[in-house]
Design an enzyme around this catalytic site. Structure first.
Site, PDB file in Angstrom:
ATOM      1  N   GLU A  38      36.355  98.075  56.084  1.00 28.79           N
ATOM      2  CA  GLU A  38      37.730  97.882  55.603  1.00 28.79           C
ATOM      3  C   GLU A  38      38.047  98.729  54.373  1.00 28.79           C
ATOM      4  O   GLU A  38      39.205  99.055  54.121  1.00 28.79           O
ATOM      5  CB  GLU A  38      37.954  96.399  55.236  1.00 28.79           C
ATOM      6  CG  GLU A  38      37.964  95.492  56.451  1.00 28.79           C
ATOM      7  CD  GLU A  38      37.872  94.010  56.087  1.00 28.79           C
ATOM      8  OE1 GLU A  38      38.378  93.607  55.030  1.00 28.79           O
ATOM      9  OE2 GLU A  38      37.275  93.256  56.879  1.00 28.79           O
TER      10      GLU A  38
ATOM     11  N   ARG B 290      30.706  76.947  60.128  1.00 35.77           N
ATOM     12  CA  ARG B 290      30.037  78.132  60.651  1.00 35.77           C
ATOM     13  C   ARG B 290      28.579  77.764  60.922  1.00 35.77           C
ATOM     14  O   ARG B 290      27.890  77.254  60.033  1.00 35.77           O
ATOM     15  CB  ARG B 290      30.105  79.258  59.623  1.00 35.77           C
ATOM     16  CG  ARG B 290      29.369  80.456  60.092  1.00 35.77           C
ATOM     17  CD  ARG B 290      29.419  81.575  59.103  1.00 35.77           C
ATOM     18  NE  ARG B 290      28.724  82.721  59.664  1.00 35.77           N
ATOM     19  CZ  ARG B 290      28.034  83.585  58.954  1.00 35.77           C
ATOM     20  NH1 ARG B 290      27.947  83.447  57.659  1.00 35.77           N
ATOM     21  NH2 ARG B 290      27.445  84.591  59.537  1.00 35.77           N
TER      22      ARG B 290
ATOM     23  N   HIS C 263      27.512  87.768  64.232  1.00 41.50           N
ATOM     24  CA  HIS C 263      28.853  88.157  63.780  1.00 41.50           C
ATOM     25  C   HIS C 263      29.889  87.946  64.886  1.00 41.50           C
ATOM     26  O   HIS C 263      30.949  88.583  64.891  1.00 41.50           O
ATOM     27  CB  HIS C 263      28.923  89.655  63.382  1.00 41.50           C
ATOM     28  CG  HIS C 263      28.167  90.006  62.144  1.00 41.50           C
ATOM     29  ND1 HIS C 263      27.509  91.206  62.022  1.00 41.50           N
ATOM     30  CD2 HIS C 263      27.970  89.348  60.979  1.00 41.50           C
ATOM     31  CE1 HIS C 263      26.936  91.265  60.828  1.00 41.50           C
ATOM     32  NE2 HIS C 263      27.201  90.138  60.182  1.00 41.50           N
TER      33      HIS C 263
ATOM     34  N   GLY D 152      33.286  94.579  54.740  1.00 43.01           N
ATOM     35  CA  GLY D 152      33.528  95.193  53.434  1.00 43.01           C
ATOM     36  C   GLY D 152      33.518  96.715  53.473  1.00 43.01           C
ATOM     37  O   GLY D 152      34.353  97.372  52.854  1.00 43.01           O
TER      38      GLY D 152
ATOM     39  N   GLU E  29      36.900  85.484  59.385  1.00 39.56           N
ATOM     40  CA  GLU E  29      36.115  84.540  60.184  1.00 39.56           C
ATOM     41  C   GLU E  29      36.564  83.102  59.934  1.00 39.56           C
ATOM     42  O   GLU E  29      36.566  82.287  60.848  1.00 39.56           O
ATOM     43  CB  GLU E  29      34.622  84.691  59.839  1.00 39.56           C
ATOM     44  CG  GLU E  29      34.051  85.992  60.374  1.00 39.56           C
ATOM     45  CD  GLU E  29      32.720  86.362  59.752  1.00 39.56           C
ATOM     46  OE1 GLU E  29      32.724  86.908  58.631  1.00 39.56           O
ATOM     47  OE2 GLU E  29      31.688  86.107  60.386  1.00 39.56           O
TER      48      GLU E  29
ATOM     49  N   ASN F 215      31.178  77.020  55.131  1.00 39.91           N
ATOM     50  CA  ASN F 215      30.080  77.932  55.441  1.00 39.91           C
ATOM     51  C   ASN F 215      28.943  77.586  54.486  1.00 39.91           C
ATOM     52  O   ASN F 215      28.981  77.927  53.307  1.00 39.91           O
ATOM     53  CB  ASN F 215      30.557  79.382  55.237  1.00 39.91           C
ATOM     54  CG  ASN F 215      29.490  80.387  55.609  1.00 39.91           C
ATOM     55  OD1 ASN F 215      28.340  80.019  55.877  1.00 39.91           O
ATOM     56  ND2 ASN F 215      29.860  81.650  55.592  1.00 39.91           N
TER      57      ASN F 215
ATOM     58  N   ARG G  35      18.314  95.712  55.428  1.00 41.15           N
ATOM     59  CA  ARG G  35      17.586  95.556  56.704  1.00 41.15           C
ATOM     60  C   ARG G  35      17.453  96.903  57.398  1.00 41.15           C
ATOM     61  O   ARG G  35      18.386  97.707  57.390  1.00 41.15           O
ATOM     62  CB  ARG G  35      18.325  94.586  57.630  1.00 41.15           C
ATOM     63  CG  ARG G  35      18.210  93.149  57.194  1.00 41.15           C
ATOM     64  CD  ARG G  35      19.076  92.246  58.045  1.00 41.15           C
ATOM     65  NE  ARG G  35      20.132  91.646  57.253  1.00 41.15           N
ATOM     66  CZ  ARG G  35      21.167  90.968  57.732  1.00 41.15           C
ATOM     67  NH1 ARG G  35      21.300  90.803  59.036  1.00 41.15           N
ATOM     68  NH2 ARG G  35      22.068  90.456  56.932  1.00 41.15           N
TER      69      ARG G  35
END
Ligand code: AMP
Length: 399
Positions: free
Chosen positions: A332, A90, A179, A329, A383, A7, A240
Site C-alpha cells: 500500500e 481472528r 492471510h 504495509g 481484515e 485479534n 522469514r
C-alpha cells in the site's frame, strides 16, 4: 448491530468496534504486553483517546480493560456492555475443518484446539481470547474467522507436497495458506474497481507486509497460494526466509544446528533482516539503499525478485488474469518496492505507470497504464471489517 472484532496474540490484544452493516468504526485500540508489569492499553474513538498504564495479568484482565475503555463515560463508545451485539475473532489456523467463518460453540472450540499443533504460537492465544470474551459477556454470539479458510478451495495438485502420501494422510501435512481474510477482502474490492463480477474475477493478490503471501484467484476462488503448512513458505519476508532448498536444513543439522536453532533462524533471523544485517523494515532498507548501502539494496532486490517469480508462475496457473493486486504495509505504501517488483513486466502484459505509482500512497487505485492488458491495483486491506461483516452475516442469519 455493534460488532467487536478481536485479534488476540500471545501478549497483545488488538480490537476494533464497528456499527454494522455500515462498517463504521466506533472505536479501535489495543492492549500490549499482557502478562507483563508494564502493560499499556489505548483506545481511540470519536469521543477521544484513552491510555491506561497498569499491569494486565492475562487475557481475561485485558478484555476487562477493553470493556472499561469501550464504556468509559467520557471517552468511550457505548454506555453499557449490553450494546455489544456480537464478537468476531481472528483465528490463524482452521486446517481442513473450516472453509468459512463459523458461529462458535463447544464443538468449534474443540475444532480450533485440534489445530493447535499446526499453529502453536497463534491458535492457543486465539482460543484464550475467545474464552475470555465468552466469560466477559456470557451468551454473546462469537464468530471465528480463519486465516486459512479462503484457501480451502485449492485443488489437490496445488495443496499436496510431493512427499509420501501417508505423510498427508497421517499428519495432514499440506499447503494451507494464510492471510486468507486479506486476500478475500482485496479480491472483492478489486473486482468492484474493475467492474467485474467477483465470481468472474481472475486475480493475483499480493499481501506484502511484515508477513508476505500471494494468491492466485480464479473466478473469485483461491487456487494457489505461496504460504504452506506454516506461514514460512513462499516470499521473502521481514524476518522469514520463504522458499529455500529443504536440504539446507539437513545440511545445517549435520553441521550441529538444532531444530530449534533452525526454526528461530528461518522464522526470526532471515528474510530481508538476515540478508541486509540492518533491519526487517522495508522503509529503513529503502533509505539505506538510497544512501548507497549495498547489502540493503541487494536484500530489496531479492525480495522483489521473489515476488516477480511468483507473479510469473501465477500468470501461468491462471492463464492470464484481470489484475495484479497489491496490499499490506509495503504493497500500500512503498512506491520504491512496487517499482522494483513491477517494472520490466510489460512483455507479459503488465504496463507499470511510474507516475501513478508515486501518487498512490495510503489509498487505492490503478498504477498501471490505461493501455495495460493486465491492470495493477493498489487496494488497502481491512481484515477487521471483513471479520465484522462475516460476524454480522452469521449472527443476523441466526436471529
Ligand atoms: P504490515 O505488516 O502490513 O503493517 O507492513 C509492515 C511493512 O510495511 C514494513 O516493512 C514497513 O516498512 C512497510 N511500510 C509501512 N509504511 C511504509 C511506507 N510509508 N513506505 C514504505 N514501507 C512502508
Amino acid at each position: 448491530m455493534n460488532v467487536l472484532v478481536i485479534n488476540c496474540g500471545s501478549s497483545s490484544i488488538k480490537y476494533k468496534f464497528f456499527a454494522m452493516p455500515e462498517g463504521k468504526v466506533l472505536a479501535s485500540g489495543s492492549v500490549e504486553k499482557v502478562g507483563e508489569s508494564e502493560s499499556k492499553s489505548k483506545q481511540k474513538s470519536a469521543a477521544g483517546e484513552i491510555v491506561i498504564e497498569e499491569p494486565i495479568s492475562d487475557h481475561s484482565a485485558g478484555l476487562a480493560v477493553i470493556r472499561r475503555m469501550l464504556t468509559d463515560p467520557e471517552k468511550g463508545a457505548i454506555r453499557d456492555v449490553s450494546e455489544i451485539d456480537a464478537c468476531g475473532h481472528r483465528v490463524v489456523h482452521g486446517a481442513e475443518r473450516y472453509s468459512d467463518s463459523v458461529l462458535i460453540d463447544e464443538g468449534v472450540l474443540e475444532g480450533i484446539r485440534a489445530c493447535n499443533d499446526l499453529a502453536p504460537l497463534h491458535n492457543p492465544p486465539n482460543l484464550t481470547g475467545i474464552r475470555a470474551a465468552m466469560e466477559l459477556s456470557p451468551g454473546l454470539p462469537q464468530v471465528a474467522c480463519f486465516d486459512t479458510a479462503f484457501h480451502q478451495t485449492l485443488p489437490e495438485k496445488a495443496f499436496l507436497y510431493a512427499l509420501p502420501h501417508e505423510i498427508y494422510e497421517k499428519y495432514r501435512v499440506r499447503r494451507y495458506g494464510f492471510h486468507g481474510t486479506s486476500h478475500r477482502y482485496v479480491a472483492k474490492q478489486a473486482a468492484e474497481m474493475l467492474g467485474v463480477a467477483p465470481e468472474k474475477a481472475d486475480l493475483i493478490t499480493c499481501h506484502l507486509g511484515n508477513g508476505c503471501s500471494m494468491a492466485a484467484i480464479k473466478g473469485g476462488h483461491s487456487v494457489d497460494t505461496s504460504m504452506g503448512l506454516t506461514p514460512l513458505e513462499g516470499l521473502v519476508m521481514g524476518t522469514r526466509s520463504g522458499d529455500i532448498d529443504p536440504a539446507i536444513i539437513f545440511y545445517l543439522a549435520r553441521k550441529g544446528f538444532s531444530v530449534d536453532d533452525l526454526d528461530a533462524m528461518m522464522n526470526r533471523k532471515s528474510g530481508v533482516l538476515g540478508l541486509s544485517e540492518i533491519s526487517n523494515d522495508i522503509r529503513t532498507l529503502c533509505e539505506q539503499a538510497d544512501g548507497g548501502n549495498k547489502k540493503a539494496d541487494l536484500a530489496l532486490d531479492i525480495f522483489a525478485y521473489r515476488v516477480k517469480k511468483y507473479i510469473g508462475s501465477y500468470l501461468a496457473v491462471l492463464n492470464g488474469c484481470h489484475a495484479v493486486v497489491l496490499t499490506g504495509g509495503i504493497g500500500e505504501n512503498s512506491t520504491a518496492m512496487r517499482e522494483r517488483i513491477l517494472s520490466g513486466l510489460d512483455q507479459i502484459g503488465l504496463q507499470f505507470d511510474a507516475e501513478k505509482n508515486q501518487a498512490m500512497v495510503g489509498c487505492g487505485g490503478a498504477i498501471s497504464k490505461e493501455s495495460s492488458p493486465i491492470k495493477i491495483l493498489v487496494v488497502p486491506t481491512d481484515e477487521e471489517v471483513a471479520i465484522a461483516r462475516d460476524t454480522y452475516k452469521l449472527v443476523s442469519k441466526e436471529a
